[in-house]
Design an enzyme around this catalytic site. Sequence first.
Site, mmCIF file in Angstrom:
data_model
loop_
_atom_site.group_PDB
_atom_site.id
_atom_site.type_symbol
_atom_site.label_atom_id
_atom_site.label_comp_id
_atom_site.label_asym_id
_atom_site.label_seq_id
_atom_site.Cartn_x
_atom_site.Cartn_y
_atom_site.Cartn_z
ATOM 1 N N ALA A 43 -3.307 3.952 4.519
ATOM 2 C CA ALA A 43 -3.406 5.379 4.212
ATOM 3 C C ALA A 43 -4.375 5.623 3.058
ATOM 4 O O ALA A 43 -5.178 6.565 3.094
ATOM 5 C CB ALA A 43 -2.023 5.926 3.875
ATOM 6 N N GLU A 141 -1.296 -4.956 5.899
ATOM 7 C CA GLU A 141 0.070 -4.489 5.628
ATOM 8 C C GLU A 141 0.794 -4.079 6.903
ATOM 9 O O GLU A 141 1.766 -3.344 6.852
ATOM 10 C CB GLU A 141 0.049 -3.303 4.654
ATOM 11 C CG GLU A 141 0.309 -3.706 3.221
ATOM 12 C CD GLU A 141 0.415 -2.529 2.283
ATOM 13 O OE1 GLU A 141 0.812 -2.780 1.136
ATOM 14 O OE2 GLU A 141 0.091 -1.379 2.648
ATOM 15 N N ASN A 185 -10.385 -9.593 -2.632
ATOM 16 C CA ASN A 185 -10.505 -9.754 -4.086
ATOM 17 C C ASN A 185 -10.383 -11.242 -4.433
ATOM 18 O O ASN A 185 -10.296 -12.093 -3.537
ATOM 19 C CB ASN A 185 -9.507 -8.851 -4.826
ATOM 20 C CG ASN A 185 -8.055 -9.290 -4.625
ATOM 21 O OD1 ASN A 185 -7.777 -10.407 -4.173
ATOM 22 N ND2 ASN A 185 -7.128 -8.409 -4.947
ATOM 23 N N THR A 221 -14.632 -8.785 -4.115
ATOM 24 C CA THR A 221 -14.609 -7.840 -5.227
ATOM 25 C C THR A 221 -13.992 -8.524 -6.444
ATOM 26 O O THR A 221 -12.980 -9.218 -6.335
ATOM 27 C CB THR A 221 -13.822 -6.575 -4.855
ATOM 28 O OG1 THR A 221 -12.501 -6.949 -4.457
ATOM 29 C CG2 THR A 221 -14.488 -5.821 -3.708
ATOM 30 N N GLY A 226 -17.758 -6.754 -10.748
ATOM 31 C CA GLY A 226 -18.601 -6.305 -9.636
ATOM 32 C C GLY A 226 -18.247 -6.938 -8.311
ATOM 33 O O GLY A 226 -17.110 -7.355 -8.095
ATOM 34 N N ASP A 247 -5.347 2.589 -14.483
ATOM 35 C CA ASP A 247 -4.452 2.093 -13.420
ATOM 36 C C ASP A 247 -5.330 1.636 -12.248
ATOM 37 O O ASP A 247 -6.042 2.452 -11.661
ATOM 38 C CB ASP A 247 -3.513 3.239 -12.999
ATOM 39 C CG ASP A 247 -2.724 2.907 -11.738
ATOM 40 O OD1 ASP A 247 -2.664 1.728 -11.353
ATOM 41 O OD2 ASP A 247 -2.169 3.851 -11.139
ATOM 42 N N ALA A 250 -4.963 1.098 -5.921
ATOM 43 C CA ALA A 250 -5.794 1.735 -4.877
ATOM 44 C C ALA A 250 -7.295 1.659 -5.160
ATOM 45 O O ALA A 250 -8.078 2.230 -4.399
ATOM 46 C CB ALA A 250 -5.394 3.194 -4.622
ATOM 47 N N GLY A 252 -9.175 -1.018 -4.866
ATOM 48 C CA GLY A 252 -9.729 -1.777 -3.741
ATOM 49 C C GLY A 252 -9.734 -0.938 -2.462
ATOM 50 O O GLY A 252 -10.656 -1.019 -1.647
ATOM 51 N N ASP A 253 -8.701 -0.131 -2.289
ATOM 52 C CA ASP A 253 -8.627 0.724 -1.096
ATOM 53 C C ASP A 253 -9.733 1.781 -1.128
ATOM 54 O O ASP A 253 -10.361 2.075 -0.097
ATOM 55 C CB ASP A 253 -7.266 1.422 -1.029
ATOM 56 C CG ASP A 253 -6.129 0.421 -0.926
ATOM 57 O OD1 ASP A 253 -6.345 -0.666 -0.382
ATOM 58 O OD2 ASP A 253 -5.025 0.741 -1.406
ATOM 59 N N GLY A 288 -1.914 6.433 -10.218
ATOM 60 C CA GLY A 288 -1.382 6.575 -8.863
ATOM 61 C C GLY A 288 -2.380 6.171 -7.803
ATOM 62 O O GLY A 288 -3.563 5.975 -8.089
ATOM 63 N N SER A 292 -5.414 9.396 -7.231
ATOM 64 C CA SER A 292 -6.554 8.902 -8.016
ATOM 65 C C SER A 292 -7.829 8.732 -7.185
ATOM 66 O O SER A 292 -8.880 8.393 -7.722
ATOM 67 C CB SER A 292 -6.193 7.559 -8.656
ATOM 68 O OG SER A 292 -6.097 6.560 -7.670
HETATM 69 O O1 RIB Z 1 -3.403 -1.011 -2.697
HETATM 70 C C1 RIB Z 1 -2.445 -0.214 -3.328
HETATM 71 C C2 RIB Z 1 -1.291 0.045 -2.427
HETATM 72 O O2 RIB Z 1 -0.634 -1.166 -2.159
HETATM 73 C C3 RIB Z 1 -0.227 0.941 -2.996
HETATM 74 O O3 RIB Z 1 -0.472 2.289 -2.736
HETATM 75 C C4 RIB Z 1 1.051 0.410 -2.381
HETATM 76 O O4 RIB Z 1 1.648 1.292 -1.485
HETATM 77 C C5 RIB Z 1 0.663 -0.898 -1.699
HETATM 78 O O5 RIB Z 1 0.543 -0.743 -0.350
#
Ligand code: RIB
Length: 307
Positions: A43, A141, A185, A221, A226, A247, A250, A252-253, A288, A292
Site C-alpha cells: 500500500a 509481505e 536494502n 539502497t 545513497g 522517521d 516507508a 524504502g517504499d 508515519g 509521510s
Molecule cells: O515499510 C514500512 C511498512 O512496513 C510499514 O508501514 C509497516 O506496515 C510494514 O509493512
Amino acid sequence: MSKPIVVIGSSNIDFIMKMDHLPARDETVTDAVFMQTFGGKGANQAVAAGRAGGNVILVNCVGDDPYVERMLAGFRESGINTDYIIRETGISSGTALVMIGEGGHNYLSVSPGANGLLTPERVEAVRDLIAGAAYVLMQFEIPPATIARALDIAAEVGTPVVWNYAPANPFDITQLKKVNIVVANEVEATALTGIPVTDVATAQTAAQKLRELGAQTAIITLGETGSVVATADGVQHIPAFPVAALDTTAAGDTYCGCLVVALAEGQSLVEAVRFASAGGALCVQRMGAQPSIPWRVEIEMFLQKRL
Ligand code: RIB
C-alpha cells in the site's frame, strides 16, 4: 491514460510508538509518542506511486475491521484504483507494530491478517491486468507462492517486474531470472546474496551478484549513503540527498513507488533513482508511513532546489 502500474502487495494498519531510546529487555519506556496510521509495504508503494503521478492499481486483500473504510478512502485520495482490493470477512487487515528509536530508525513486527489471503489464484484472476500494465511492482509481505505466480504471469505476458525484496524472507533464488529490477536494502541484499553489505564497496559486489543470479538490474539502497545500481553497463553509486531523518518508516517504499513512476514515464534509470531518492528524502523528514509520503509537486520542488 498511460498504461497502469499494477502493485501487488500488502496493506497494514500501523501502530507507532516513537521514543528517544528503545526499551531494553524488561524495560518500560513511559514517554513514547503514539500514532495510528496506514501502512504496509504494498500500500505504501502504491500511495507513493499515486502521489508521484502514476496511474496505479493496487491488488490487495483487506479484512473487515473498523479501519478499512478510512484506509480505502486514503488510497483513493492518493489516486489509486481500488477496484481490485478484495474485502475478506472474519479476519482483520494486516497489522504492524512500529517502534521508532534513535536516528529515526524503525523496528517492525507485522501480523499479516488478510494479506495472507492474497493467494496465487487471486493473482491468476488478474492476469489480464498484469498483461496490460507498464510495470508490476511487488514486495515480500504476501505469500511467497503468490509472488512466484505473479512473476510467472509477468514473464509469460512480457510485463516488466520491479521487485522490492522487503522484508527479507526465504526465497527461491532461481526466480530472480524473472525480475527486471530488484531493489533491496543492506539487510535484504545480505540475505539474498550471502555477502555482508555494509558500505558502497560491498553493495557493489552484492549488486553484481544479484545480476549474476538473474536479475537484469539490481539496486541496493544504503539510506543516507545513497544507492548502488548494477546494470549490464556496469555498477555505479548514486549519492542520497542529505537530510535529517525523523522517521525512516516507508522511506524504502516511497523510493520504490517513485522509481517505477519515473521509469514508466520514460526517465533513464539514473534519473529515476534520483527522483526516487528525493521521494525518500522527503519521507524520512515526517512521521508515519502513508502520512509521510510526498506528492509530485513536493518532489519536483525538492529536486529543483538541488540542481
Ligand atoms: O515499510 C514500512 C511498512 O512496513 C510499514 O508501514 C509497516 O506496515 C510494514 O509493512
